[in-house]
Enzyme design. Structure first.
Site, PDB file in Angstrom:
ATOM      1  N   LYS A 151     -17.795  -6.894  -5.199  1.00 51.17           N
ATOM      2  CA  LYS A 151     -17.259  -7.864  -6.144  1.00 51.17           C
ATOM      3  C   LYS A 151     -16.263  -7.181  -7.066  1.00 51.17           C
ATOM      4  O   LYS A 151     -16.433  -5.981  -7.301  1.00 51.17           O
ATOM      5  CB  LYS A 151     -18.360  -8.555  -6.951  1.00 51.17           C
ATOM      6  CG  LYS A 151     -19.461  -7.683  -7.528  1.00 51.17           C
ATOM      7  CD  LYS A 151     -19.177  -6.515  -8.416  1.00 51.17           C
ATOM      8  CE  LYS A 151     -18.428  -6.719  -9.682  1.00 51.17           C
ATOM      9  NZ  LYS A 151     -18.240  -5.427 -10.443  1.00 51.17           N
ATOM     10  N   TYR A 168     -20.344 -11.657 -13.075  1.00 52.20           N
ATOM     11  CA  TYR A 168     -21.798 -11.863 -12.940  1.00 52.20           C
ATOM     12  C   TYR A 168     -22.246 -13.068 -13.763  1.00 52.20           C
ATOM     13  O   TYR A 168     -23.063 -13.879 -13.317  1.00 52.20           O
ATOM     14  CB  TYR A 168     -22.570 -10.632 -13.431  1.00 52.20           C
ATOM     15  CG  TYR A 168     -22.508  -9.445 -12.512  1.00 52.20           C
ATOM     16  CD1 TYR A 168     -23.262  -9.410 -11.343  1.00 52.20           C
ATOM     17  CD2 TYR A 168     -21.711  -8.353 -12.809  1.00 52.20           C
ATOM     18  CE1 TYR A 168     -23.205  -8.318 -10.495  1.00 52.20           C
ATOM     19  CE2 TYR A 168     -21.649  -7.259 -11.969  1.00 52.20           C
ATOM     20  CZ  TYR A 168     -22.401  -7.244 -10.812  1.00 52.20           C
ATOM     21  OH  TYR A 168     -22.344  -6.161  -9.978  1.00 52.20           O
TER      22      TYR A 168
HETATM   23  P1  NAD Z   1     -15.146   4.495  -8.753  1.00 50.19           P
HETATM   24  O1  NAD Z   1     -13.896   4.709  -9.505  1.00 50.19           O
HETATM   25  O2  NAD Z   1     -16.331   5.318  -9.123  1.00 50.19           O
HETATM   26  O3  NAD Z   1     -14.888   4.695  -7.192  1.00 50.19           O
HETATM   27  C1  NAD Z   1     -13.741   4.196  -6.548  1.00 50.19           C
HETATM   28  C2  NAD Z   1     -13.455   5.024  -5.325  1.00 50.19           C
HETATM   29  O4  NAD Z   1     -12.219   4.591  -4.770  1.00 50.19           O
HETATM   30  C3  NAD Z   1     -13.308   6.529  -5.633  1.00 50.19           C
HETATM   31  O5  NAD Z   1     -13.935   7.278  -4.634  1.00 50.19           O
HETATM   32  C4  NAD Z   1     -11.814   6.734  -5.605  1.00 50.19           C
HETATM   33  O6  NAD Z   1     -11.451   8.050  -5.290  1.00 50.19           O
HETATM   34  C5  NAD Z   1     -11.401   5.755  -4.513  1.00 50.19           C
HETATM   35  N1  NAD Z   1      -9.984   5.400  -4.543  1.00 50.19           N
HETATM   36  C6  NAD Z   1      -9.206   5.302  -3.459  1.00 50.19           C
HETATM   37  N2  NAD Z   1      -7.954   4.982  -3.793  1.00 50.19           N
HETATM   38  C7  NAD Z   1      -7.918   4.881  -5.140  1.00 50.19           C
HETATM   39  C8  NAD Z   1      -6.897   4.576  -6.076  1.00 50.19           C
HETATM   40  N3  NAD Z   1      -5.655   4.269  -5.681  1.00 50.19           N
HETATM   41  N4  NAD Z   1      -7.228   4.570  -7.376  1.00 50.19           N
HETATM   42  C9  NAD Z   1      -8.487   4.831  -7.794  1.00 50.19           C
HETATM   43  N5  NAD Z   1      -9.505   5.108  -6.944  1.00 50.19           N
HETATM   44  C10 NAD Z   1      -9.225   5.140  -5.631  1.00 50.19           C
HETATM   45  O7  NAD Z   1     -15.486   2.938  -8.850  1.00 50.19           O
HETATM   46  P2  NAD Z   1     -16.878   2.239  -8.547  1.00 50.19           P
HETATM   47  O8  NAD Z   1     -17.609   2.047  -9.818  1.00 50.19           O
HETATM   48  O9  NAD Z   1     -17.569   2.914  -7.425  1.00 50.19           O
HETATM   49  O10 NAD Z   1     -16.369   0.781  -8.111  1.00 50.19           O
HETATM   50  C11 NAD Z   1     -15.856   0.520  -6.822  1.00 50.19           C
HETATM   51  C12 NAD Z   1     -16.029  -0.965  -6.511  1.00 50.19           C
HETATM   52  O11 NAD Z   1     -17.415  -1.263  -6.523  1.00 50.19           O
HETATM   53  C13 NAD Z   1     -15.380  -1.898  -7.513  1.00 50.19           C
HETATM   54  O12 NAD Z   1     -14.831  -3.007  -6.863  1.00 50.19           O
HETATM   55  C14 NAD Z   1     -16.531  -2.363  -8.403  1.00 50.19           C
HETATM   56  O13 NAD Z   1     -16.347  -3.668  -8.932  1.00 50.19           O
HETATM   57  C15 NAD Z   1     -17.682  -2.322  -7.423  1.00 50.19           C
HETATM   58  N6  NAD Z   1     -18.962  -2.063  -8.094  1.00 50.19           N
HETATM   59  C16 NAD Z   1     -19.983  -2.918  -7.886  1.00 50.19           C
HETATM   60  C17 NAD Z   1     -21.197  -2.722  -8.506  1.00 50.19           C
HETATM   61  C18 NAD Z   1     -22.342  -3.667  -8.232  1.00 50.19           C
HETATM   62  O14 NAD Z   1     -23.343  -3.576  -8.922  1.00 50.19           O
HETATM   63  N7  NAD Z   1     -22.223  -4.541  -7.247  1.00 50.19           N
HETATM   64  C19 NAD Z   1     -21.373  -1.640  -9.365  1.00 50.19           C
HETATM   65  C20 NAD Z   1     -20.315  -0.759  -9.542  1.00 50.19           C
HETATM   66  C21 NAD Z   1     -19.096  -0.982  -8.905  1.00 50.19           C
END
Ligand code: NAD
Length: 377
Positions: free
Chosen positions: A148, A233
Protein backbone atom coordinates in the site's frame (compact mmCIF):
# COMPACT_ATOMS: atom_id res chain seq x y z
CA UNK A 1 4.47 5.37 -16.47
CA UNK A 2 7.56 7.24 -15.48
CA UNK A 3 10.69 5.15 -14.93
CA UNK A 4 12.41 6.12 -11.71
CA UNK A 5 16.05 6.12 -10.91
CA UNK A 6 16.91 3.11 -8.83
CA UNK A 7 19.27 2.85 -5.96
CA UNK A 8 19.39 1.01 -2.70
CA UNK A 9 19.56 3.04 0.46
CA UNK A 10 18.79 2.24 4.04
CA UNK A 11 15.87 4.48 4.89
CA UNK A 12 15.40 5.41 8.49
CA UNK A 13 11.86 6.54 7.84
CA UNK A 14 9.92 3.51 8.73
CA UNK A 15 11.85 2.60 11.81
CA UNK A 16 8.90 4.45 13.33
CA UNK A 17 6.64 1.49 12.72
CA UNK A 18 9.27 -0.79 14.12
CA UNK A 19 9.64 1.35 17.22
CA UNK A 20 5.91 1.86 17.48
CA UNK A 21 5.46 -1.88 17.48
CA UNK A 22 8.68 -3.29 18.85
CA UNK A 23 7.24 -4.00 22.26
CA UNK A 24 4.11 -5.45 20.79
CA UNK A 25 5.80 -7.84 18.43
CA UNK A 26 6.91 -10.02 21.28
CA UNK A 27 3.27 -10.95 21.90
CA UNK A 28 2.38 -11.77 18.31
CA UNK A 29 1.17 -15.33 17.86
CA UNK A 30 1.71 -17.43 14.72
CA UNK A 31 -0.77 -17.06 11.87
CA UNK A 32 -4.05 -18.92 12.16
CA UNK A 33 -5.68 -17.39 9.16
CA UNK A 34 -7.18 -20.44 7.79
CA UNK A 35 -9.46 -21.15 10.77
CA UNK A 36 -12.27 -19.96 8.55
CA UNK A 37 -11.11 -22.26 5.77
CA UNK A 38 -10.80 -25.79 7.20
CA UNK A 39 -10.03 -27.21 3.77
CA UNK A 40 -6.65 -25.56 4.15
CA UNK A 41 -5.89 -26.81 7.63
CA UNK A 42 -2.97 -28.61 6.02
CA UNK A 43 -1.30 -27.60 2.82
CA UNK A 44 -2.61 -30.37 0.65
CA UNK A 45 -2.55 -28.24 -2.48
CA UNK A 46 0.43 -28.24 -4.80
CA UNK A 47 1.47 -31.52 -3.17
CA UNK A 48 2.28 -29.58 -0.01
CA UNK A 49 4.73 -27.33 -1.86
CA UNK A 50 4.60 -23.75 -0.55
CA UNK A 51 4.38 -20.78 -2.90
CA UNK A 52 7.76 -19.24 -3.64
CA UNK A 53 7.85 -15.52 -2.86
CA UNK A 54 10.45 -13.00 -4.04
CA UNK A 55 10.66 -9.69 -2.20
CA UNK A 56 11.43 -6.65 -4.35
CA UNK A 57 13.22 -3.86 -2.45
CA UNK A 58 15.06 -4.98 0.68
CA UNK A 59 14.37 -1.94 2.87
CA UNK A 60 12.84 -1.70 6.32
CA UNK A 61 9.56 -3.48 5.69
CA UNK A 62 11.05 -6.42 3.77
CA UNK A 63 13.92 -6.85 6.22
CA UNK A 64 12.18 -6.39 9.56
CA UNK A 65 8.62 -7.52 8.87
CA UNK A 66 8.09 -9.57 5.71
CA UNK A 67 11.17 -11.80 5.78
CA UNK A 68 10.66 -12.77 9.45
CA UNK A 69 6.92 -13.25 8.87
CA UNK A 70 7.61 -15.52 5.90
CA UNK A 71 9.35 -17.90 8.30
CA UNK A 72 6.02 -18.25 10.13
CA UNK A 73 3.82 -18.92 7.10
CA UNK A 74 2.27 -22.29 6.28
CA UNK A 75 1.85 -21.87 2.56
CA UNK A 76 4.69 -19.56 1.52
CA UNK A 77 8.46 -19.64 1.34
CA UNK A 78 11.00 -16.91 0.67
CA UNK A 79 12.67 -18.11 -2.53
CA UNK A 80 14.02 -14.94 -4.10
CA UNK A 81 14.96 -11.29 -3.71
CA UNK A 82 15.46 -8.22 -5.89
CA UNK A 83 17.94 -5.58 -4.77
CA UNK A 84 20.23 -2.97 -6.27
CA UNK A 85 22.80 -3.41 -3.51
CA UNK A 86 25.31 -6.26 -3.99
CA UNK A 87 26.07 -6.34 -0.23
CA UNK A 88 22.40 -6.94 0.54
CA UNK A 89 22.25 -9.65 -2.12
CA UNK A 90 25.16 -11.47 -0.41
CA UNK A 91 23.63 -11.01 3.03
CA UNK A 92 20.20 -12.35 2.05
CA UNK A 93 21.71 -15.23 0.09
CA UNK A 94 23.49 -16.38 3.22
CA UNK A 95 20.83 -15.57 5.81
CA UNK A 96 17.94 -17.20 3.96
CA UNK A 97 19.89 -19.83 2.07
CA UNK A 98 18.77 -18.40 -1.29
CA UNK A 99 20.39 -19.76 -4.44
CA UNK A 100 22.39 -17.09 -6.33
CA UNK A 101 20.22 -17.59 -9.40
CA UNK A 102 17.15 -16.42 -7.40
CA UNK A 103 18.61 -13.02 -6.57
CA UNK A 104 18.06 -10.28 -9.11
CA UNK A 105 18.88 -6.62 -9.48
CA UNK A 106 16.66 -4.06 -11.16
CA UNK A 107 18.27 -4.64 -14.54
CA UNK A 108 17.83 -8.42 -14.48
CA UNK A 109 14.37 -8.20 -12.82
CA UNK A 110 12.38 -9.32 -15.89
CA UNK A 111 14.34 -12.59 -16.04
CA UNK A 112 12.24 -13.74 -13.08
CA UNK A 113 9.94 -14.95 -15.85
CA UNK A 114 12.26 -17.94 -16.36
CA UNK A 115 12.47 -18.89 -12.67
CA UNK A 116 10.05 -21.63 -11.57
CA UNK A 117 11.08 -21.21 -7.91
CA UNK A 118 9.29 -17.85 -7.83
CA UNK A 119 5.47 -17.94 -7.94
CA UNK A 120 4.77 -14.55 -6.36
CA UNK A 121 6.58 -11.23 -6.62
CA UNK A 122 6.03 -8.95 -3.60
CA UNK A 123 6.65 -5.27 -4.48
CA UNK A 124 7.99 -3.38 -1.44
CA UNK A 125 9.42 -0.27 -3.14
CA UNK A 126 8.66 3.45 -2.76
CA UNK A 127 5.04 4.14 -3.74
CA UNK A 128 5.70 5.72 -7.13
CA UNK A 129 7.52 2.56 -8.26
CA UNK A 130 4.68 0.15 -7.41
CA UNK A 131 2.89 0.34 -10.75
CA UNK A 132 5.93 -0.23 -12.93
CA UNK A 133 7.34 -3.15 -10.90
CA UNK A 134 3.92 -4.76 -10.47
CA UNK A 135 3.17 -4.62 -14.18
CA UNK A 136 6.59 -5.99 -15.12
CA UNK A 137 6.14 -8.90 -12.68
CA UNK A 138 2.68 -9.66 -14.09
CA UNK A 139 4.12 -9.55 -17.61
CA UNK A 140 6.76 -12.00 -16.40
CA UNK A 141 3.88 -14.37 -15.57
CA UNK A 142 4.00 -14.03 -11.77
CA UNK A 143 1.29 -13.38 -9.22
CA UNK A 144 1.87 -10.12 -7.36
CA UNK A 145 1.38 -8.67 -3.90
CA UNK A 146 1.94 -4.92 -4.04
CA UNK A 147 2.38 -2.81 -0.92
CA UNK A 148 0.00 0.00 0.00
CA UNK A 149 -0.69 2.52 -1.38
CA UNK A 150 -1.33 0.42 -4.50
CA UNK A 151 0.05 3.25 -6.68
CA UNK A 152 0.05 7.03 -6.77
CA UNK A 153 -2.99 7.51 -9.04
CA UNK A 154 -6.24 5.82 -10.01
CA UNK A 155 -4.92 5.65 -13.57
CA UNK A 156 -1.92 3.57 -12.50
CA UNK A 157 -4.14 1.33 -10.34
CA UNK A 158 -6.31 0.61 -13.38
CA UNK A 159 -3.25 -0.18 -15.51
CA UNK A 160 -2.13 -2.69 -12.86
CA UNK A 161 -5.56 -4.34 -12.70
CA UNK A 162 -5.64 -4.56 -16.50
CA UNK A 163 -2.16 -6.10 -16.55
CA UNK A 164 -3.24 -8.75 -14.02
CA UNK A 165 -6.30 -9.60 -16.13
CA UNK A 166 -4.23 -9.81 -19.28
CA UNK A 167 -1.66 -12.06 -17.61
CA UNK A 168 -4.39 -14.09 -15.90
CA UNK A 169 -2.51 -13.72 -12.61
CA UNK A 170 -3.64 -12.58 -9.18
CA UNK A 171 -2.88 -9.12 -7.87
CA UNK A 172 -3.32 -8.32 -4.17
CA UNK A 173 -2.52 -5.23 -2.10
CA UNK A 174 -0.60 -5.46 1.19
CA UNK A 175 -3.60 -4.56 3.38
CA UNK A 176 -2.45 -6.84 6.20
CA UNK A 177 -5.20 -5.71 8.60
CA UNK A 178 -7.80 -7.51 6.48
CA UNK A 179 -6.19 -10.78 7.62
CA UNK A 180 -6.51 -10.00 11.34
CA UNK A 181 -9.44 -11.38 13.36
CA UNK A 182 -10.05 -7.95 14.96
CA UNK A 183 -10.50 -6.03 11.71
CA UNK A 184 -12.44 -8.98 10.25
CA UNK A 185 -14.78 -8.68 13.24
CA UNK A 186 -15.62 -5.02 12.50
CA UNK A 187 -16.20 -6.01 8.87
CA UNK A 188 -18.67 -8.60 10.20
CA UNK A 189 -20.36 -5.96 12.39
CA UNK A 190 -20.85 -3.90 9.22
CA UNK A 191 -22.28 -6.86 7.27
CA UNK A 192 -24.56 -8.14 10.03
CA UNK A 193 -25.34 -4.79 11.66
CA UNK A 194 -24.51 -6.37 15.00
CA UNK A 195 -24.94 -3.04 16.78
CA UNK A 196 -27.61 -1.74 14.42
CA UNK A 197 -27.03 0.80 11.68
CA UNK A 198 -23.61 2.46 11.76
CA UNK A 199 -23.97 6.19 12.30
CA UNK A 200 -20.66 7.94 13.05
CA UNK A 201 -17.16 6.63 12.43
CA UNK A 202 -13.88 8.19 13.57
CA UNK A 203 -10.57 6.87 12.27
CA UNK A 204 -7.09 8.37 12.61
CA UNK A 205 -3.55 7.23 11.92
CA UNK A 206 -0.35 9.13 12.46
CA UNK A 207 3.24 9.07 13.61
CA UNK A 208 6.01 11.62 13.96
CA UNK A 209 8.24 11.32 10.94
CA UNK A 210 12.02 11.73 11.30
CA UNK A 211 14.75 12.05 8.64
CA UNK A 212 13.85 14.97 6.35
CA UNK A 213 15.78 13.45 3.42
CA UNK A 214 13.76 10.24 3.12
CA UNK A 215 11.70 9.30 0.04
CA UNK A 216 8.45 9.55 2.01
CA UNK A 217 8.83 13.35 1.89
CA UNK A 218 9.53 13.48 -1.86
CA UNK A 219 6.47 13.78 -4.05
CA UNK A 220 8.12 12.06 -7.03
CA UNK A 221 8.67 8.88 -5.00
CA UNK A 222 5.88 8.97 -2.42
CA UNK A 223 3.07 10.43 -4.55
CA UNK A 224 1.83 12.33 -1.49
CA UNK A 225 2.56 12.61 2.20
CA UNK A 226 1.04 11.11 5.33
CA UNK A 227 -2.24 10.55 3.48
CA UNK A 228 -0.69 8.10 0.99
CA UNK A 229 1.44 6.41 3.65
CA UNK A 230 -0.75 6.02 6.72
CA UNK A 231 -3.92 8.04 6.24
CA UNK A 232 -4.77 5.24 3.84
CA UNK A 233 -5.25 2.91 6.84
CA UNK A 234 -7.75 5.31 8.40
CA UNK A 235 -9.51 5.70 5.05
CA UNK A 236 -9.57 1.97 4.29
CA UNK A 237 -10.93 1.33 7.81
CA UNK A 238 -13.76 3.85 7.37
CA UNK A 239 -14.77 1.97 4.22
CA UNK A 240 -14.85 -1.47 5.85
CA UNK A 241 -16.29 -0.24 9.15
CA UNK A 242 -19.30 1.07 7.23
CA UNK A 243 -19.18 -1.60 4.51
CA UNK A 244 -19.97 1.18 2.04
CA UNK A 245 -18.27 3.35 -0.55
CA UNK A 246 -18.27 7.11 0.24
CA UNK A 247 -20.25 9.46 -1.99
CA UNK A 248 -18.55 12.73 -1.08
CA UNK A 249 -15.62 14.18 0.85
CA UNK A 250 -14.52 17.45 2.35
CA UNK A 251 -10.86 17.79 3.37
CA UNK A 252 -8.45 20.32 4.86
CA UNK A 253 -4.67 20.28 5.04
CA UNK A 254 -2.51 21.69 7.85
CA UNK A 255 1.27 22.19 7.92
CA UNK A 256 3.33 23.07 10.99
CA UNK A 257 6.64 22.71 9.12
CA UNK A 258 6.36 24.08 5.58
CA UNK A 259 10.05 23.43 4.90
CA UNK A 260 10.07 19.73 5.81
CA UNK A 261 6.68 19.23 4.18
CA UNK A 262 7.38 21.41 1.16
CA UNK A 263 6.46 18.67 -1.32
CA UNK A 264 3.94 16.55 0.58
CA UNK A 265 1.13 16.78 3.10
CA UNK A 266 1.89 16.68 6.83
CA UNK A 267 -1.64 16.56 8.26
CA UNK A 268 -5.00 16.12 6.57
CA UNK A 269 -8.44 15.99 8.17
CA UNK A 270 -11.34 14.76 6.07
CA UNK A 271 -15.02 13.94 6.33
CA UNK A 272 -16.83 11.30 4.30
CA UNK A 273 -20.51 10.84 3.63
CA UNK A 274 -21.81 7.33 2.91
CA UNK A 275 -24.99 6.33 1.05
CA UNK A 276 -26.76 5.04 4.22
CA UNK A 277 -26.29 8.41 5.91
CA UNK A 278 -23.32 7.20 7.96
CA UNK A 279 -20.50 9.74 8.23
CA UNK A 280 -16.79 9.37 8.95
CA UNK A 281 -14.30 11.87 10.21
CA UNK A 282 -10.62 11.04 9.92
CA UNK A 283 -7.09 12.31 10.42
CA UNK A 284 -3.79 11.46 8.80
CA UNK A 285 -0.64 13.01 10.25
CA UNK A 286 3.14 12.94 10.26
CA UNK A 287 3.10 15.31 13.27
CA UNK A 288 2.13 12.97 16.13
CA UNK A 289 1.30 9.40 17.03
CA UNK A 290 -2.37 8.44 16.76
CA UNK A 291 -4.09 5.11 16.03
CA UNK A 292 -7.83 5.02 16.46
CA UNK A 293 -10.93 3.42 15.02
CA UNK A 294 -14.30 4.18 16.59
CA UNK A 295 -17.85 3.54 15.44
CA UNK A 296 -21.09 4.45 17.12
CA UNK A 297 -24.25 2.72 15.98
CA UNK A 298 -27.96 2.58 16.74
CA UNK A 299 -27.45 0.09 19.58
CA UNK A 300 -23.91 0.51 20.86
CA UNK A 301 -20.35 1.32 19.87
CA UNK A 302 -16.97 -0.27 19.33
CA UNK A 303 -13.43 0.97 19.19
CA UNK A 304 -9.89 -0.18 18.56
CA UNK A 305 -6.62 1.45 19.42
CA UNK A 306 -3.85 0.82 18.84
CA UNK A 307 -5.16 -0.79 15.71
CA UNK A 308 -3.07 -0.07 12.58
CA UNK A 309 0.42 -1.07 13.77
CA UNK A 310 1.66 -4.63 13.93
CA UNK A 311 -0.18 -5.47 17.15
CA UNK A 312 -1.33 -6.32 19.68
CA UNK A 313 -4.62 -4.70 18.68
CA UNK A 314 -6.81 -3.48 21.54
CA UNK A 315 -10.51 -3.85 20.90
CA UNK A 316 -13.60 -3.18 22.97
CA UNK A 317 -17.29 -2.66 22.39
CA UNK A 318 -20.13 -1.22 24.47
CA UNK A 319 -20.53 -4.81 25.71
CA UNK A 320 -16.92 -5.15 26.92
CA UNK A 321 -13.42 -6.19 25.91
CA UNK A 322 -13.00 -8.28 22.76
CA UNK A 323 -10.20 -10.82 22.97
CA UNK A 324 -9.31 -12.36 19.65
CA UNK A 325 -6.02 -14.01 18.65
CA UNK A 326 -3.16 -11.57 18.04
CA UNK A 327 -1.58 -12.76 14.81
CA UNK A 328 1.58 -11.88 12.95
CA UNK A 329 -0.30 -9.81 10.40
CA UNK A 330 2.07 -10.31 7.48
CA UNK A 331 2.19 -14.09 7.91
CA UNK A 332 -1.62 -14.25 7.97
CA UNK A 333 -1.82 -11.92 4.96
CA UNK A 334 0.66 -13.90 2.84
CA UNK A 335 -0.98 -17.22 3.77
CA UNK A 336 -4.38 -15.79 2.81
CA UNK A 337 -2.98 -14.77 -0.55
CA UNK A 338 -1.30 -18.15 -1.07
CA UNK A 339 -4.61 -19.89 -0.47
CA UNK A 340 -6.32 -17.63 -2.99
CA UNK A 341 -3.68 -18.46 -5.57
CA UNK A 342 -3.66 -22.18 -4.82
CA UNK A 343 -7.44 -22.45 -4.98
CA UNK A 344 -7.79 -19.95 -7.84
CA UNK A 345 -10.18 -17.82 -5.77
CA UNK A 346 -10.11 -14.01 -5.63
CA UNK A 347 -7.90 -12.44 -3.01
CA UNK A 348 -9.66 -10.75 -0.07
CA UNK A 349 -7.61 -7.62 -0.92
CA UNK A 350 -7.58 -7.48 -4.73
CA UNK A 351 -6.28 -4.61 -6.84
CA UNK A 352 -9.81 -3.19 -6.96
CA UNK A 353 -9.62 -2.56 -3.20
CA UNK A 354 -6.46 -0.50 -3.66
CA UNK A 355 -8.03 1.46 -6.51
CA UNK A 356 -11.06 2.37 -4.38
CA UNK A 357 -8.79 3.99 -1.78
CA UNK A 358 -6.85 5.90 -4.44
CA UNK A 359 -10.12 7.20 -5.83
CA UNK A 360 -10.99 8.72 -2.45
CA UNK A 361 -7.43 10.01 -1.93
CA UNK A 362 -7.60 11.83 -5.27
CA UNK A 363 -10.92 13.36 -4.18
CA UNK A 364 -9.36 14.38 -0.84
CA UNK A 365 -6.53 16.20 -2.63
CA UNK A 366 -9.04 17.83 -4.97
CA UNK A 367 -11.13 19.02 -2.03
CA UNK A 368 -8.02 20.57 -0.43
CA UNK A 369 -7.13 22.26 -3.71
CA UNK A 370 -10.61 23.64 -4.37
CA UNK A 371 -11.83 24.17 -0.79
CA UNK A 372 -15.05 22.44 -1.79
CA UNK A 373 -16.95 19.23 -1.11
CA UNK A 374 -16.01 16.73 -3.84
CA UNK A 375 -18.43 14.13 -5.13
CA UNK A 376 -16.95 10.65 -5.50
CA UNK A 377 -18.47 8.81 -8.42
P1 NAD B 1 12.39 1.69 2.76
O1 NAD B 1 12.88 3.02 2.36
O2 NAD B 1 12.88 1.12 4.04
O3 NAD B 1 12.71 0.63 1.61
C1 NAD B 1 12.53 0.91 0.24
C2 NAD B 1 13.45 0.04 -0.57
O4 NAD B 1 13.36 0.45 -1.93
C3 NAD B 1 14.93 0.17 -0.16
O5 NAD B 1 15.54 -1.09 -0.18
C4 NAD B 1 15.50 1.06 -1.24
O6 NAD B 1 16.88 0.87 -1.43
C5 NAD B 1 14.70 0.61 -2.45
N1 NAD B 1 14.71 1.57 -3.55
C6 NAD B 1 14.85 1.23 -4.84
N2 NAD B 1 14.84 2.32 -5.62
C7 NAD B 1 14.70 3.39 -4.81
C8 NAD B 1 14.63 4.79 -5.03
N3 NAD B 1 14.65 5.30 -6.27
N4 NAD B 1 14.49 5.58 -3.96
C9 NAD B 1 14.41 5.08 -2.71
N5 NAD B 1 14.46 3.75 -2.44
C10 NAD B 1 14.61 2.91 -3.48
O7 NAD B 1 10.80 1.76 2.73
P2 NAD B 1 9.78 0.75 3.42
O8 NAD B 1 9.37 1.29 4.73
O9 NAD B 1 10.31 -0.64 3.36
O10 NAD B 1 8.52 0.92 2.45
C11 NAD B 1 8.44 0.29 1.19
C12 NAD B 1 6.97 0.14 0.80
O11 NAD B 1 6.34 -0.68 1.77
C13 NAD B 1 6.19 1.44 0.77
O12 NAD B 1 5.28 1.43 -0.29
C14 NAD B 1 5.42 1.46 2.09
O13 NAD B 1 4.19 2.16 2.01
C15 NAD B 1 5.21 -0.02 2.32
N6 NAD B 1 5.12 -0.34 3.75
C16 NAD B 1 4.04 -1.02 4.19
C17 NAD B 1 3.91 -1.33 5.52
C18 NAD B 1 2.72 -2.13 5.99
O14 NAD B 1 2.53 -2.24 7.19
N7 NAD B 1 1.94 -2.70 5.08
C19 NAD B 1 4.88 -0.93 6.43
C20 NAD B 1 5.99 -0.24 5.95
C21 NAD B 1 6.10 0.06 4.60
Amino acid sequence: MKKLKLFETESTSSRRSFLRNAGAMAFAAPALSWLSQPAFAENSLQGGKPLGIALVGLGYYSTHQLAPALQKTKFCKLTGAVTGTPAKAAEWEKKFNLPKKNIYDYKTYDRIADNPDIDVVYVVLPNAMHAEYTIRALEAGKHVICEKPMAVSVKECQQMIDAAKKANKQLAIGYRLHSTPQHQEVMRFAREKTFGAIKVVETSDGFRIGDPSQWRLKKSLAGGGSMMDIGIYALNASRYVTGEEPVSVFAQEFKTDPVKFKEVDETILWQLKFPSGAVATSTSTYAAGVERLYATCENGWYEMGPCYGYGPIKFRTSKGEVNLPQLTHQAAQMDDFAQSVMSNKPSIVPGEEGLKDLKVIEAIYKSIETGKVVTIS
